[in-house]
Design a protein around this motif. Sequence first.
Motif, PDB file in Angstrom:
ATOM      1  N   GLU A 129       5.012  -7.433 -10.467  1.00  0.00           N
ATOM      2  CA  GLU A 129       5.364  -7.579  -9.054  1.00  0.00           C
ATOM      3  C   GLU A 129       4.368  -6.836  -8.162  1.00  0.00           C
ATOM      4  O   GLU A 129       3.952  -7.345  -7.113  1.00  0.00           O
ATOM      5  N   ILE A 130       3.963  -5.655  -8.576  1.00  0.00           N
ATOM      6  CA  ILE A 130       3.019  -4.858  -7.786  1.00  0.00           C
ATOM      7  C   ILE A 130       1.652  -5.541  -7.724  1.00  0.00           C
ATOM      8  O   ILE A 130       1.044  -5.642  -6.653  1.00  0.00           O
ATOM      9  N   PHE A 131       1.185  -6.037  -8.852  1.00  0.00           N
ATOM     10  CA  PHE A 131      -0.142  -6.654  -8.858  1.00  0.00           C
ATOM     11  C   PHE A 131      -0.145  -8.026  -8.190  1.00  0.00           C
ATOM     12  O   PHE A 131      -1.185  -8.452  -7.674  1.00  0.00           O
ATOM     13  N   ILE A 132       0.979  -8.710  -8.171  1.00  0.00           N
ATOM     14  CA  ILE A 132       1.081  -9.934  -7.372  1.00  0.00           C
ATOM     15  C   ILE A 132       0.927  -9.594  -5.895  1.00  0.00           C
ATOM     16  O   ILE A 132       0.232 -10.297  -5.143  1.00  0.00           O
ATOM     17  N   PHE A 133       1.546  -8.506  -5.473  1.00  0.00           N
ATOM     18  CA  PHE A 133       1.397  -8.069  -4.079  1.00  0.00           C
ATOM     19  C   PHE A 133      -0.069  -7.774  -3.759  1.00  0.00           C
ATOM     20  O   PHE A 133      -0.585  -8.199  -2.720  1.00  0.00           O
ATOM     21  N   ILE A 134      -0.741  -7.067  -4.648  1.00  0.00           N
ATOM     22  CA  ILE A 134      -2.159  -6.773  -4.425  1.00  0.00           C
ATOM     23  C   ILE A 134      -2.965  -8.071  -4.381  1.00  0.00           C
ATOM     24  O   ILE A 134      -3.790  -8.270  -3.482  1.00  0.00           O
ATOM     25  N   ARG A 149      -1.950  -0.988   6.395  1.00  0.00           N
ATOM     26  CA  ARG A 149      -0.602  -1.548   6.202  1.00  0.00           C
ATOM     27  C   ARG A 149      -0.385  -1.957   4.746  1.00  0.00           C
ATOM     28  O   ARG A 149       0.685  -1.715   4.175  1.00  0.00           O
ATOM     29  N   VAL A 150      -1.406  -2.548   4.160  1.00  0.00           N
ATOM     30  CA  VAL A 150      -1.293  -2.953   2.760  1.00  0.00           C
ATOM     31  C   VAL A 150      -1.120  -1.736   1.860  1.00  0.00           C
ATOM     32  O   VAL A 150      -0.264  -1.720   0.966  1.00  0.00           O
ATOM     33  N   ILE A 151      -1.925  -0.700   2.087  1.00  0.00           N
ATOM     34  CA  ILE A 151      -1.823   0.499   1.254  1.00  0.00           C
ATOM     35  C   ILE A 151      -0.457   1.158   1.412  1.00  0.00           C
ATOM     36  O   ILE A 151       0.137   1.636   0.436  1.00  0.00           O
ATOM     37  N   GLU A 152       0.059   1.183   2.621  1.00  0.00           N
ATOM     38  CA  GLU A 152       1.372   1.784   2.844  1.00  0.00           C
ATOM     39  C   GLU A 152       2.466   0.983   2.133  1.00  0.00           C
ATOM     40  O   GLU A 152       3.361   1.558   1.490  1.00  0.00           O
ATOM     41  N   GLN A 153       2.399  -0.338   2.229  1.00  0.00           N
ATOM     42  CA  GLN A 153       3.377  -1.167   1.516  1.00  0.00           C
ATOM     43  C   GLN A 153       3.244  -0.981   0.008  1.00  0.00           C
ATOM     44  O   GLN A 153       4.244  -0.947  -0.718  1.00  0.00           O
ATOM     45  N   LEU A 154       2.011  -0.837  -0.459  1.00  0.00           N
ATOM     46  CA  LEU A 154       1.781  -0.616  -1.880  1.00  0.00           C
ATOM     47  C   LEU A 154       2.393   0.705  -2.326  1.00  0.00           C
ATOM     48  O   LEU A 154       3.041   0.777  -3.385  1.00  0.00           O
ATOM     49  N   LYS A 155       2.214   1.741  -1.541  1.00  0.00           N
ATOM     50  CA  LYS A 155       2.821   3.031  -1.848  1.00  0.00           C
ATOM     51  C   LYS A 155       4.340   2.909  -1.941  1.00  0.00           C
ATOM     52  O   LYS A 155       4.971   3.414  -2.879  1.00  0.00           O
ATOM     53  N   GLN A 156       4.939   2.226  -0.972  1.00  0.00           N
ATOM     54  CA  GLN A 156       6.392   2.066  -0.970  1.00  0.00           C
ATOM     55  C   GLN A 156       6.858   1.288  -2.200  1.00  0.00           C
ATOM     56  O   GLN A 156       7.876   1.639  -2.816  1.00  0.00           O
TER      57      GLN A 156
END
Length: 215
Positions: A129-134, A149-156
């Motif tokens: 799921e995380i790598f699909i987001f990336i 924004r992407v990095i912040e969403q990734l952190k969350q």
Amino acid sequence: MIVFVPAYDASTQANIAIAKLIITEDCVTLFEKKATRKELIAVLSKADVLPVFAMCHGVRNALKGHNGDVALSCGDVQLLSQRTVYAFACHTANELGRSAADIGAIWWGYSDTISCAIDSSSVIPIFTEIFIFIRDNFQGARSSQDRQRVIEQLKQMCEQAEAQVDKIDAQTEITDITEVYMTLRHIWDRLRIWVPGIQVPEQHPDASSPSLPWG
């Protein structure tokens, strides 16, 4: 998108398990024994300026391919001009990422050693799921604000994933759970983004990995 993922040891076997779950029909896949310098250079030499998504071993000045052989080095960065690259590979935000940005690429890479996912059915879906987001977001983040924004969403996402791991481990003990937690932290914490014209890479404001001598 060019997806480059060798598979020859425990870390890369976990990478390939994830990669096979995140590819789409239009991806150009260089997997396992096809993840070589010859194959990668051939694809990059074609006219299409496709983004690159790599999951492999890395050093400061190179991505590693099948059996740890050098697949892409600083001497090859002219092939990356105008491309966006995400490399889940140790140390590649150092010389390689900066060199790529110097000729017009945007490089999402890592500043230090990073832990890898483990090839376990209990946690692979979480990492997938995380790598699909990336996959879906790194190439479209064209401004600094978008990338933050992407990095912040990734952190969350990674922090929420830690809570999922806790619940799974409470029911069925996860082998190497410390490695899983470290990987979830490193995915956002050690991420560095080089873009053309900057002197230091972009990162999450809460990133805690050691500062490196970019100058």
